[in-house]
Motif scaffolding. Structure first.
Motif, PDB file in Angstrom:
ATOM      1  N   LEU A 317      42.330  71.716  22.154  1.00 56.66           N
ATOM      2  CA  LEU A 317      42.173  71.547  23.320  1.00 56.66           C
ATOM      3  C   LEU A 317      41.028  71.658  24.106  1.00 56.66           C
ATOM      4  N   PRO A 318      40.529  71.045  25.062  1.00 56.21           N
ATOM      5  CA  PRO A 318      39.143  71.274  25.349  1.00 56.21           C
ATOM      6  C   PRO A 318      38.748  72.844  26.008  1.00 56.21           C
ATOM      7  N   GLN A 319      39.735  73.284  26.528  1.00 56.71           N
ATOM      8  CA  GLN A 319      39.740  74.575  27.119  1.00 56.71           C
ATOM      9  C   GLN A 319      39.640  75.658  25.888  1.00 56.71           C
ATOM     10  N   GLN A 320      40.146  75.190  24.717  1.00 58.27           N
ATOM     11  CA  GLN A 320      40.023  76.411  23.766  1.00 58.27           C
ATOM     12  C   GLN A 320      38.656  76.546  23.015  1.00 58.27           C
ATOM     13  N   ALA A 321      37.709  75.548  23.251  1.00 54.71           N
ATOM     14  CA  ALA A 321      36.423  75.555  22.562  1.00 54.71           C
ATOM     15  C   ALA A 321      35.334  75.655  23.797  1.00 54.71           C
ATOM     16  N   LEU A 322      35.532  76.008  25.001  1.00 52.92           N
ATOM     17  CA  LEU A 322      34.677  75.835  26.157  1.00 52.92           C
ATOM     18  C   LEU A 322      34.059  74.631  26.379  1.00 52.92           C
ATOM     19  N   LYS A 323      34.978  73.626  26.409  1.00 54.24           N
ATOM     20  CA  LYS A 323      34.520  72.096  26.562  1.00 54.24           C
ATOM     21  C   LYS A 323      35.473  71.654  27.847  1.00 54.24           C
ATOM     22  N   ALA A 324      36.185  72.517  28.606  1.00 50.62           N
ATOM     23  CA  ALA A 324      36.967  71.696  29.703  1.00 50.62           C
ATOM     24  C   ALA A 324      36.049  71.154  30.528  1.00 50.62           C
ATOM     25  N   GLN A 325      34.876  71.675  30.562  1.00 50.36           N
ATOM     26  CA  GLN A 325      33.797  70.882  31.710  1.00 50.36           C
ATOM     27  C   GLN A 325      33.154  69.590  31.421  1.00 50.36           C
ATOM     28  N   GLN A 326      33.346  68.960  29.996  1.00 50.30           N
ATOM     29  CA  GLN A 326      32.816  67.917  29.625  1.00 50.30           C
ATOM     30  C   GLN A 326      33.428  66.655  30.249  1.00 50.30           C
ATOM     31  N   ALA A 327      32.482  65.878  30.761  1.00 55.80           N
ATOM     32  CA  ALA A 327      32.947  64.600  31.526  1.00 55.80           C
ATOM     33  C   ALA A 327      32.968  63.213  30.646  1.00 55.80           C
ATOM     34  N   ASP A 328      34.155  62.720  30.796  1.00 61.48           N
ATOM     35  CA  ASP A 328      34.526  61.616  30.068  1.00 61.48           C
ATOM     36  C   ASP A 328      33.443  60.290  30.419  1.00 61.48           C
ATOM     37  N   GLY A 330      33.280  57.330  30.224  1.00 65.44           N
ATOM     38  CA  GLY A 330      33.804  55.920  30.518  1.00 65.44           C
ATOM     39  C   GLY A 330      33.590  54.993  29.440  1.00 65.44           C
ATOM     40  N   GLU A 331      32.419  54.480  29.210  1.00 65.15           N
ATOM     41  CA  GLU A 331      32.007  53.414  28.084  1.00 65.15           C
ATOM     42  C   GLU A 331      30.872  53.927  27.615  1.00 65.15           C
ATOM     43  N   THR A 332      30.355  53.775  26.320  1.00 55.49           N
ATOM     44  CA  THR A 332      29.261  54.139  25.472  1.00 55.49           C
ATOM     45  C   THR A 332      28.226  52.872  25.226  1.00 55.49           C
ATOM     46  N   GLY A 333      28.944  51.468  25.097  1.00 57.87           N
ATOM     47  CA  GLY A 333      28.550  50.476  24.910  1.00 57.87           C
ATOM     48  C   GLY A 333      28.779  50.060  23.295  1.00 57.87           C
ATOM     49  N   CYS A 334      29.178  50.945  22.584  1.00 60.40           N
ATOM     50  CA  CYS A 334      29.392  50.762  21.143  1.00 60.40           C
ATOM     51  C   CYS A 334      30.828  50.502  21.194  1.00 60.40           C
ATOM     52  N   ALA A 335      31.070  49.315  20.575  1.00 61.89           N
ATOM     53  CA  ALA A 335      32.318  48.566  20.682  1.00 61.89           C
ATOM     54  C   ALA A 335      33.351  49.536  19.825  1.00 61.89           C
ATOM     55  N   TYR A 336      33.026  50.128  18.705  1.00 65.19           N
ATOM     56  CA  TYR A 336      33.798  51.199  17.879  1.00 65.19           C
ATOM     57  C   TYR A 336      34.204  52.382  18.871  1.00 65.19           C
ATOM     58  N   ALA A 337      33.265  52.975  19.402  1.00 63.44           N
ATOM     59  CA  ALA A 337      33.278  54.156  20.228  1.00 63.44           C
ATOM     60  C   ALA A 337      34.327  53.988  21.466  1.00 63.44           C
ATOM     61  N   ASP A 338      34.259  52.704  21.942  1.00 63.92           N
ATOM     62  CA  ASP A 338      34.860  52.468  23.348  1.00 63.92           C
ATOM     63  C   ASP A 338      36.298  51.940  23.073  1.00 63.92           C
ATOM     64  N   ARG A 339      36.714  51.387  21.859  1.00 63.78           N
ATOM     65  CA  ARG A 339      37.740  50.819  21.538  1.00 63.78           C
ATOM     66  C   ARG A 339      38.775  51.814  20.536  1.00 63.78           C
ATOM     67  N   GLU A 340      38.133  52.704  19.949  1.00 67.44           N
ATOM     68  CA  GLU A 340      38.752  53.771  19.195  1.00 67.44           C
ATOM     69  C   GLU A 340      38.580  55.297  19.571  1.00 67.44           C
ATOM     70  N   LEU A 341      37.417  55.591  19.328  1.00 65.84           N
ATOM     71  CA  LEU A 341      37.102  57.171  19.423  1.00 65.84           C
ATOM     72  C   LEU A 341      37.867  57.372  20.893  1.00 65.84           C
ATOM     73  N   LEU A 342      37.078  56.982  22.026  1.00 69.87           N
ATOM     74  CA  LEU A 342      37.485  57.458  23.373  1.00 69.87           C
ATOM     75  C   LEU A 342      38.759  57.505  23.641  1.00 69.87           C
ATOM     76  N   PRO A 343      39.589  56.118  23.461  1.00 73.97           N
ATOM     77  CA  PRO A 343      41.149  55.948  23.424  1.00 73.97           C
ATOM     78  C   PRO A 343      41.926  57.201  22.767  1.00 73.97           C
ATOM     79  N   ALA A 344      41.407  57.515  21.620  1.00 74.50           N
ATOM     80  CA  ALA A 344      41.935  58.441  20.759  1.00 74.50           C
ATOM     81  C   ALA A 344      42.004  59.999  21.596  1.00 74.50           C
ATOM     82  N   ARG A 346      41.500  60.575  24.761  1.00 75.43           N
ATOM     83  CA  ARG A 346      42.206  60.475  26.097  1.00 75.43           C
ATOM     84  C   ARG A 346      43.936  60.613  25.510  1.00 75.43           C
ATOM     85  N   HIS A 347      44.064  59.854  24.854  1.00 72.03           N
ATOM     86  CA  HIS A 347      45.534  59.720  24.412  1.00 72.03           C
ATOM     87  C   HIS A 347      46.201  61.251  23.809  1.00 72.03           C
TER      88      HIS A 347
END
Length: 369
Positions: A317-328, A330-344, A346-347
């Protein structure tokens, strides 16, 4: 920020003589909450529990508006206001003792300090803070090139980071363009065994960089591996000879980095990928890297391993590694990151650190995903 309404902070609530007096105080709290400055948090209702037994607490929502209404000035701002008044007095024609330490346009400098105060100076004697600023003015006017943090440390009692992101102030004090510069980015390179490379792979974390440089699995056998300490590797000065220094991990008498320089400082077209933590910060690094290398994309062989770990319940979980403040991002412009990595991410609501990458599982896992 939350304030518990206990006996110490809200004795009136706990010593109310009767239910009517207690209800009046609660109504006053409700009126305060309607301003939007604070919010009331309270435990769920239960039989016979009084208002105070439900552990009421106020959560601060809008500090500036509340402070303005209450006429409160934070201690740091009180010092800043005194210093601005002191500077204004020193810089008037009747009180100037050294013309060389007065900025060309004192009012512009005062306006800047009012909206962007040098809070790290709080607590200094006003005269000492003024002497430090005067020393900076003299340094700017001297025109001597110097590392930004070196200049900051020299004039501000050893505080090397005080002038970070203060380009406007330096300009107002008389600095010339490029007079104060950032240190060059250090790129650590791991060249393929024959030193020729087919692509470039930026790696976020040093541990993973070292492991991959040692392993040289088939998937990245022909890759130039680059470690640039996270976000620093995406700075625009990366592509200038003055702003970047190259260090080869295992140099030999026959090492030739001319091909690296041709790609980095020239126009050689080489595919660029990035592999880092599977978290929002890692994706933001990719966004920034694409500003320097427009075609850069996420390195699929490595990220597939990390996504597979997420699908199997791995990660944290984000809060388990001091990452709770990281901001999404939205989009990176990289198709693989936007279609696979970010949705994973978030899910599953979880992240995976890059160091968990196991290259020995690469072949079987990528084929099965």
């Amino acid at each position: 920020m939350r304030l518990s309404l206990d006996q110490k902070t809200a004795p009136e609530l706990h010593s109310a003589a009767d239910a009517d007096q207690s209800q009046l105080l609660v109504m006053l709290l409700d009126d305060l909450c309607e301003t939007g400055w604070v919010a009331l948090r309270i435990e769920p209702s239960r039989p016979f529990a009084t208002f105070t037994e439900r552990k009421p607490r106020l959560e601060l929502c809008h500090f500036d508006e509340l402070a303005s209404w209450a006429g409160y000035t934070p201690q740091a701002m009180r010092w800043q206001r005194r210093w601005l008044a002191h500077l204004a007095a020193q810089w008037t024609a009747g009180s100037v003792t050294s013309v060389g330490t007065v900025p060309a346009d004192p009012q512009l400098v005062l306006d800047y300090l009012a909206r962007s105060p040098l809070t790290q100076l709080e607590g200094l004697d006003l005269a000492e803070a003024t002497r430090s600023l005067s020393a900076l003015i003299e340094l700017c006017r001297a025109g001597r090139p110097m590392a930004l943090r070196e200049a900051s440390a020299r004039v501000f009692q050893g505080r090397s980071k005080l002038l970070d992101s203060r380009g406007e102030l330096l300009r107002l004090l008389g600095a010339s363009a490029g007079q104060f510069f950032e240190p060059p980015i250090q790129l650590l390179l791991a060249l393929p065994r024959d030193e020729g490379f087919a692509d470039v792979l930026f790696i976020e974390n040093l541990v993973t960089f070292e492991r991959m440089a040692d392993a040289r699995a088939q998937v990245w056998d022909r890759s130039l591996l680059v470690y640039a300490a996270g976000f620093r590797g995406s700075a625009r000065r990366l592509r200038s000879r003055q702003g970047c220094r190259l260090y080869v991990r295992t140099p030999s008498p026959h090492t030739d980095v001319s091909a690296v320089e041709s790609w980095l400082f020239g126009a050689a077209d080489v595919p660029v990928t990035f592999f880092g933590d599977l978290d929002f910060s890692g994706m933001q690094i990719l966004v920034n890297l694409r500003e320097v290398f427009p075609g850069a994309c996420a390195w699929q062989p490595g990220y597939r391993i990390l996504v597979h770990s997420l699908s199997q319940g791995g990660g944290h979980l984000p809060q388990q590694a001091l990452k709770a403040q990281q901001a999404d991002p939205g989009e990176t412009g990289c198709a693989y990151a936007d279609r696979e990595l970010l949705p994973a991410m978030r899910h599953h609501g979880r992240f995976v650190d890059q160091e968990s990458f196991d290259y020995e599982q690469l072949q079987s896992t990528t084929e099965g995903v």
